[in-house]
Motif scaffolding. Structure first.
Motif, PDB file in Angstrom:
ATOM      1  N   ASN A 950       0.829  -1.215   0.000  1.00 19.20           N
ATOM      2  CA  ASN A 950       0.000   0.000   0.000  1.00 19.20           C
ATOM      3  C   ASN A 950       0.862   1.264   0.000  1.00 19.20           C
ATOM      4  O   ASN A 950       0.578   2.243  -0.697  1.00 19.20           O
ATOM      5  CB  ASN A 950      -0.928  -0.010   1.221  1.00 19.20           C
ATOM      6  N   THR A 951       1.931   1.242   0.820  1.00 18.33           N
ATOM      7  CA  THR A 951       2.770   2.451   0.934  1.00 18.33           C
ATOM      8  C   THR A 951       3.534   2.738  -0.353  1.00 18.33           C
ATOM      9  O   THR A 951       3.778   3.892  -0.716  1.00 18.33           O
ATOM     10  CB  THR A 951       3.767   2.296   2.089  1.00 18.33           C
ATOM     11  N   VAL A 954       1.470   4.720  -2.774  1.00 21.07           N
ATOM     12  CA  VAL A 954       1.332   6.116  -2.354  1.00 21.07           C
ATOM     13  C   VAL A 954       2.611   6.895  -2.644  1.00 21.07           C
ATOM     14  O   VAL A 954       2.587   8.024  -3.143  1.00 21.07           O
ATOM     15  CB  VAL A 954       0.983   6.173  -0.851  1.00 21.07           C
ATOM     16  N   LYS A 958       3.295  10.220  -5.032  1.00 25.33           N
ATOM     17  CA  LYS A 958       3.868  11.452  -4.501  1.00 25.33           C
ATOM     18  C   LYS A 958       5.180  11.807  -5.189  1.00 25.33           C
ATOM     19  O   LYS A 958       5.499  12.981  -5.423  1.00 25.33           O
ATOM     20  CB  LYS A 958       4.101  11.289  -2.988  1.00 25.33           C
ATOM     21  N   SER A1154      -3.669   3.023   6.660  1.00 29.31           N
ATOM     22  CA  SER A1154      -3.225   3.526   5.351  1.00 29.31           C
ATOM     23  C   SER A1154      -3.508   5.005   5.205  1.00 29.31           C
ATOM     24  O   SER A1154      -2.697   5.769   4.705  1.00 29.31           O
ATOM     25  CB  SER A1154      -3.912   2.738   4.235  1.00 29.31           C
ATOM     26  N   THR A1155      -4.709   5.423   5.683  1.00 28.41           N
ATOM     27  CA  THR A1155      -5.042   6.856   5.561  1.00 28.41           C
ATOM     28  C   THR A1155      -4.123   7.704   6.425  1.00 28.41           C
ATOM     29  O   THR A1155      -3.646   8.760   6.000  1.00 28.41           O
ATOM     30  CB  THR A1155      -6.506   7.091   5.973  1.00 28.41           C
ATOM     31  N   ARG A1158      -0.522   7.719   5.044  1.00 31.31           N
ATOM     32  CA  ARG A1158      -0.444   8.606   3.876  1.00 31.31           C
ATOM     33  C   ARG A1158      -0.266  10.049   4.324  1.00 31.31           C
ATOM     34  O   ARG A1158       0.546  10.790   3.765  1.00 31.31           O
ATOM     35  CB  ARG A1158      -1.722   8.501   3.039  1.00 31.31           C
ATOM     36  N   LYS A1161       3.298  10.568   5.590  1.00 35.29           N
ATOM     37  CA  LYS A1161       4.295  10.563   4.505  1.00 35.29           C
ATOM     38  C   LYS A1161       4.205  11.839   3.680  1.00 35.29           C
ATOM     39  O   LYS A1161       5.221  12.422   3.293  1.00 35.29           O
ATOM     40  CB  LYS A1161       4.081   9.359   3.597  1.00 35.29           C
TER      41      LYS A1161
END
Length: 1231
Positions: A950-951, A954, A958, A1154-1155, A1158, A1161
């Motif tokens: 997941n990361t 993201v 970005k 995850s939210t 995010r 990060k």
């Protein structure tokens, strides 16, 4: 021995006819032969070192240098023909070894080559045998010899650069490749050249050889087979091709000699990394590079020898034939030598960059290419004048070792004399004698005399006279009126040498008739004479006191003549050609017909006591000592000019009576001066125009740059404001994420405790199973030990039994042998007794049976000897068998000891096994701990993989977003930096131009002042003359009154003469002298002022440049420190981010985490982007020249970084308070 010593100082020239006469010893140093020396010339420092030839040698024939550039081989011919190897790394190039043909007679070695490892040397002897020698040169050992040719000449031999055993030989109708194997040189190629004349060759990669022929063909051989061929006739010039076509159309067949001279002979070839370089006819060199096709080369560049500007035939230089080519070790420079003794060089990088044909440049200077019959020096300048049969006159400077002037003429020049002032020269050409001016850049004739083929001419020391030889007559002329002052007749044959005395009152001459005459230059009378018809004199010299003369000639002796008599004679073994004496009278210098220079002390010794130096390769034609006794100059038929430094034994120069200061005046014509003045005026006008243009352009650029700076400041302020708003948004998101993370951590801790309990129960069960396995292993160990002990006992018992049996068998054999020995001994004793009894019976018999007994006795003796020999053999065999038995016993004892050692080894093995058991127990315990750790890590990794997927998505999103923002800003910063650099470069150029223009203006102002002063002096002179005229007029009016009285008139006129005529002459003379002195002092002061102003300007410029450099260095250091600090902070942020992500992966609820992750990060990445843009802004502002906006940006960036550090520390503390300790147990694994 003589206290005066001559040391080689500098040499001008190149010896032709030497194979491979140009070599590189390193990147800056070349080696070439000149005279009877090898010269090591440093191209950068313009200095020379000398390797003199060996005594008794008749000249050099070939040179070769080793691949490691350390050793130089020189081939010399003479009575003892040999090759001398010198070590170039030691001082004065010490001689290492001397190689000869040994028992094989050799006239000369034509060519040589070193092996790739520099251990071996090959030398090709000349005909008729043409033997090739293969030496291990350090041991002076001839390894092998072979005859390479029967009829044709050999031109080159070489080693394969990658193989010590492979040799290539080429020549007229010869192309062979030999291989050294088993102390023999065997021919490995079978190519038949079909009467081709191979002039040169070079090795290429993969055992390939490229060969050049006399007909202009290039051939590539691979393992002795022809692979590629190219004809260089395409490189011919257009007019040569037209000549060939015309001859073919008119059916006129050219003879072979002329045809080959027109064709481009490939006389030299050398390989390098890209391909090879070869000569392609007169004055032309071609570069070839390898193509993509196999074994194919194409011509990429043509290099030509340029025409000489001062030559009578400029195209004659282009017709020179290349004799040697060489490339520097780094392959940067190509150098060439020609058959006319010239050296050229060219950087290969420049040749590749130039469009069209490239042109060589002189390596040092243009040299003479023929015999030098004339040599002269002057008093007021450090100049040397030489003339040669190559129709050239050259002026050299022995202080700077430079060719000052050079001019070629239509006729050959036989003699030359340089005026003491150094402003005029007298040259004897084949058609007439010419007196010439030495101008600033030209030699112009201003007087000619109808004297043909003048072989000797000389100026007097005062310069007011010059003497000229016209056959057997000596003519003396005046240098001011050019009238013939004296005509000296007396010699019956040609005059070979003349010399003026120190005070110019006498002239001494010698000729081929054996006469030495002393003439009075005022009256023309002959004051003394000495005639020796058996000797033909060649040179004469005068002592400083003008009382003694020294003459040399064909009788190999040096004669000292005084008062019409020969006082002393110094005999020699060689014909002496020239003689010269020091002005101090300490020593004489004599040149010989073999090219050596001898130094003889004065007074002359009775015996042969002199120092002899190797100088030239031919007879010395002229010898001159400079006026200050510091240098000796010699020229020879080999076309070389050699400058010697005259020193004492301690290496110091000779003492001078007065310090000689050389003048710097030059001659220039009025037209040249006017042209240069016009050029100066045009340059001044152009300078003013450029100054005005520069000022206008600078003002325009200042305005544009100010506008750009204002625009940039506005942009940066807007970016700072936007970044501040982003930071506030990130702070709020961070607070939300902290609350979410505290909840996640509590859930993780509860799960961890449950998993630990499950793991403990599982591990206890596993431990019980492992303990049962351990007990089983112990039982097995005991059984194994018992079995090993039983085997050891059985082995010992069997070995004891075997030993007893072996001893019994050997003892029985020993007893049998002893019995045999005793029997043999008894039999021998019985036979001896029988023999003695038989002898007694024989003695009792009579004399009649003596002869029969002797025969029988001899027979018996032979039989007994045989029996004794048999017995000895049997005894020896028994002894040997006994010794063998003893050896077997010793061997058995050794075997017993070995068995004992094996028993000890087995015991050690048992001990080691016990240790292994203990180690296994420990390893079992360690494995239990490792299994637990692995189970923990597996559990963590399973969860980490889910979170990382997941990361990654993201972060990639970005990353793309940030890159889109960074790229346009980086481009803008680069453009601004480039603009600033261009501006700084332009400013530096303008500053330099301004300084140069200011210097020129100062010089012109000084010149104007000097001219104004000269005008004032001239005006004063005019006024003085007017006053004198007025006085004369008034006195004349008084005289007119006494016209009728003649006596008074006479007295008045005498008074007028005394008053006006004598005073005016005195005034004129005094005024003239004072004016010259004043002008001299003014010019000196003027030049001193210019030099002082230039020095001050230089000091200022250096200080300004140093200050600017220091400022730039300080600013660069500060910026580098800031960048390094930001990089460290960036790395710490990345590490914390990684730790934070690893801790957050333990959370169950993936969507919530995850939210939140995010958001964190995005916050950290935006912080990083903020730092990055601030650093970029600071560096851009630092490069812009120290503006005020840069300080504001740096302060704001530092504040932001400090705030971010504080925030990161606070987050660390919160995380440290919530992370569990290492002592807590993890929950058990679930299948």
């Amino acid at each position: 021995m003589a206290t005066v010593v001559a040391q080689s100082h500098y040499i001008f020239g190149l010896r032709t006819g030497v194979r491979n006469n140009l070599l590189y010893s390193d990147e800056q140093t070349v080696i070439f032969p000149c005279g009877n020396n090898c010269v090591r010339y440093n191209i950068d420092q313009k200095c020379q070192k000398f390797i003199p030839g060996t005594e008794g040698s008749q000249g050099m024939k070939a040179l070769a240098i080793s691949t490691n550039r350390r050793y130089l081989a020189v081939s010399e011919c003479g009575e003892n023909t040999a090759i001398t190897v010198y070590d170039l790394q030691q001082e004065q190039s010490r001689k290492r070894k001397k190689l000869s043909g040994g028992e094989i007679p050799v006239e000369e070695f034509v060519c040589m080559a070193f092996s790739p490892d520099s251990k071996y040397l090959i030398g090709q002897a000349a005909g008729p045998d043409w033997t090739l020698f293969f030496w291990m040169w350090e041991k002076q050992k001839v390894m092998a010899t072979v005859k390479t040719s029967s009829t044709g000449t050999i031109t080159q031999v070489s080693f394969n650069p990658q193989d010590n055993a492979q040799i290539c030989v080429s020549g007229n109708g010869v192309f062979k490749i030999f291989r050294y194997a088993g102390e023999v040189l065997k021919q490995s190629s079978t190519f038949k050249p079909d009467s081709q004349n191979f002039l040169c060759h070079t090795w290429m990669p993969k055992e390939q050889v490229i060969v050049g022929t006399e007909t202009g063909q290039l051939m590539l051989f691979d393992s002795g087979r022809l692979r590629w061929e190219m004809n260089l006739t395409s490189a011919l010039s257009a007019h040569v091709v037209e000549r060939l076509e015309e001859n073919t159309e008119s059916n006129e067949t050219l003879p072979t000699a002329s045809a080959t001279s027109i064709l481009p002979r490939v006389t030299a070839i050398v390989g390098y990394s890209k391909g090879f370089v070869c000569s392609a006819g007169p004055g032309t060199v071609c570069l070839f590079e390898k193509t993509d096709e196999t074994d194919q080369y194409k011509r990429t560049k043509k290099i030509k020898i340029p025409p000489e500007p001062f030559s009578n035939e400029p195209s004659s230089a282009e017709q020179q034939e290349i004799s040697t080519l060489c490339i520097s070790p780094s392959e940067d420079t190509l150098s060439a030598s020609t058959h006319r003794g010239q050296l050229y060089s060219l950087p290969l990088s420049l040749a590749e960059l130039q469009k069209g044909d490239a042109h060589f440049e002189f390596m040092s200077h243009s040299f003479h290419s023929g015999v030098i019959p004339g040599l002269s020096s002057c008093i007021r300048k450090p100049l040397i004048a030489t003339c040669s049969l190559d129709r050239s006159v050259r002026i050299w400077n022995f202080q700077t070792n430079v060719l000052e002037m050079y001019m070629e003429f239509q006729e050959e020049a036989y003699s030359i004399a340089l005026h003491p002032t150094g402003l005029y020269i007298l040259v004897g050409f084949s058609d007439r004698l010419r007196l010439m001016n030495l101008l600033i850049d030209d030699i112009s004739t201003f007087k000619e005399f109808n004297i043909r083929g003048c072989r000797e001419c000389v100026f007097s020391h005062g310069g007011h006279l010059f003497a000229v030889v016209n056959g057997n007559v000596i003519n003396i002329f005046s240098t001011t009126t050019f009238d013939e002052v004296l005509n000296l007749k007396g010699h019956n044959e040609k005059v070979r040498s003349i010399a003026f005395s120190a005070d110019d009152s006498r002239l001494v001459s010698c000729g081929m008739d054996g006469a030495v005459y002393e003439w009075n230059t005022l009256s023309g009378a002959r004051e003394s004479e000495n005639v020796l018809k058996s000797c033909s004199y060649t040179s004469v010299a005068i002592s400083p006191d003008s009382k003694t003369f020294f003459a040399v000639g064909t009788d190999c002796t040096l004669k000292e003549i005084q008062d019409c008599q020969i006082i002393k004679e110094v005999p020699g073994d060689v014909v002496c050609t020239t003689v010269a004496m020091l002005r101090s009278g300490r020593a004489l210098f004599v040149g010989t017909s073999i090219g050596t220079v001898r130094v003889i002390r004065y007074p002359l010794p009775i015996q042969k006591d002199w120092l002899e130096y190797q100088a030239h390769a031919g007879p010395i034609t002229k010898m001159v000592i400079t006026f200050d006794d510091q240098f000796l100059l010699t020229v020879s038929e080999d076309g070389c000019l050699l400058i010697w430094k005259i020193i004492d034994k301690e290496g110091r120069g000779l003492k001078r009576e007065k310090e000689l200061v050389y003048s710097e005046e030059i001659l220039i014509t009025k037209l040249d001066l006017e042209e240069k003045n016009k050029i100066l005026r045009n340059l001044k006008r152009r300078e003013k125009e450029l100054q005005e243009e520069n000022k206008y352009q600078l003002s325009l650029r200042d305005i544009t740059y100010k506008e750009k700076i204002n625009q940039l400041t506005e942009k940066f302020i807007q970016q700072i404001n936007s970044l501040n708003t982003e930071i506030e948004v990130l702070k709020t998101e961070k607070e939300k994420q902290q609350a979410a993370h505290s909840k996640v951590l509590s859930d993780i801790l509860e799960k961890h405790e449950k998993e630990l309990q499950d793991l403990e129960s599982n591990n206890n069960q596993k431990l019980m199973l492992e303990y049962e396995k351990y007990q089983d292993l112990q039982l097995k160990l005991q059984r194994v030990q018992q079995q090993y002990e039983q085997q050891l006992q059985s082995i010992e018992e069997s070995k004891v039994k075997d030993l007893h049996e072996m001893t019994r068998v050997h003892e029985a054999e020993l007893q049998k042998k002893k019995m045999m020995l005793t029997q043999c001994q008894e039999e021998s004793k019985q036979q001896v007794q029988e023999f003695q009894e038989y002898i007694k019976q024989v003695e009792e018999e009579g004399d009649l049976e003596i002869q029969d007994i002797r025969l029988q006795y001899k027979q018996l003796l032979g039989e007994e000897k045989q029996t004794n020999a048999k017995l000895k053999i049997e005894s020896d065999t028994t002894k040997k068998s006994f010794q063998n038995v003893q050896k077997e016993i010793e061997n058995k004892n050794l075997e017993i000891e070995k068995l004992k050692q094996e028993v000890q080894k087995l015991q050690a093995v048992i001990r080691s096994l016990e240790k292994d058991i203990v180690g296994l127990k420990n390893s079992v315990e360690e494995r239990d701990g490792i299994i637990q750790d692995k189970e923990k890590t597996i559990y963590g990794l399973v969860k980490n993989t889910d979170m990382l997927k997941n990361t990654v998505a993201v972060l990639e999103f970005k990353k793309g977003y940030i890159q889109e923002q960074i790229e346009p800003k980086e481009n803008e910063i680069k453009e601004l930096k480039e603009q600033m650099q261009e501006m700084e470069g332009e400013l530096d150029e303008f500053h330099k131009k301004n300084t140069q223009q200011q210097l020129k203006i100062a010089e012109l102002n000084l010149k104007l002042k000097t001219k104004d002063k000269e005008m004032q002096k001239e005006m004063q002179k005019v006024q003085d003359t007017r006053t004198l005229l007025n006085r004369l007029k008034s006195d004349l009016h008084k005289c007119v009154d006494n016209i009728q009285d003649p006596q008074k008139l006479k007295e008045n006129i005498r008074e007028l003469y005394k008053l006006h005529v004598q005073q005016s002459e005195a005034v004129e003379t005094v005024g003239g002298d004072t004016d010259i002195l004043r002008e001299h002092y003014k010019q000196r002061e003027h030049f001193e002022q210019i030099i002082s102003s230039l020095k001050k300007q230089l000091i200022r410029d250096t200080k300004v440049n140093e200050a600017n450099n220091v400022k730039l260095m300080k600013e660069n250091v500060i910026l580098i420190k800031e960048i390094n600090g930001l990089r460290q902070e960036l790395s710490t942020v990345r590490i914390q981010l990684h730790n934070y992500e690893s801790q957050s992966t333990f959370n169950k609820s993936k969507n919530k985490i995850s939210t939140k992750t995010r958001a964190t990060k995005i916050f950290i990445l935006e912080v990083f982007s903020c730092i990055f843009f601030h650093t970029k802004a600071s560096t851009a502002s630092a490069g812009s020249g120290g503006l005020m906006t840069r300080m504001n940006f740096e302060q704001e960036a530092e504040k932001l970084i400090e705030l971010q550090r504080l925030e990161i520390q606070r987050l660390k503390q919160e995380i440290d308070g919530q992370i569990p300790s290492s002592g807590t147990k993890l929950p058990p694994l679930t299948n």
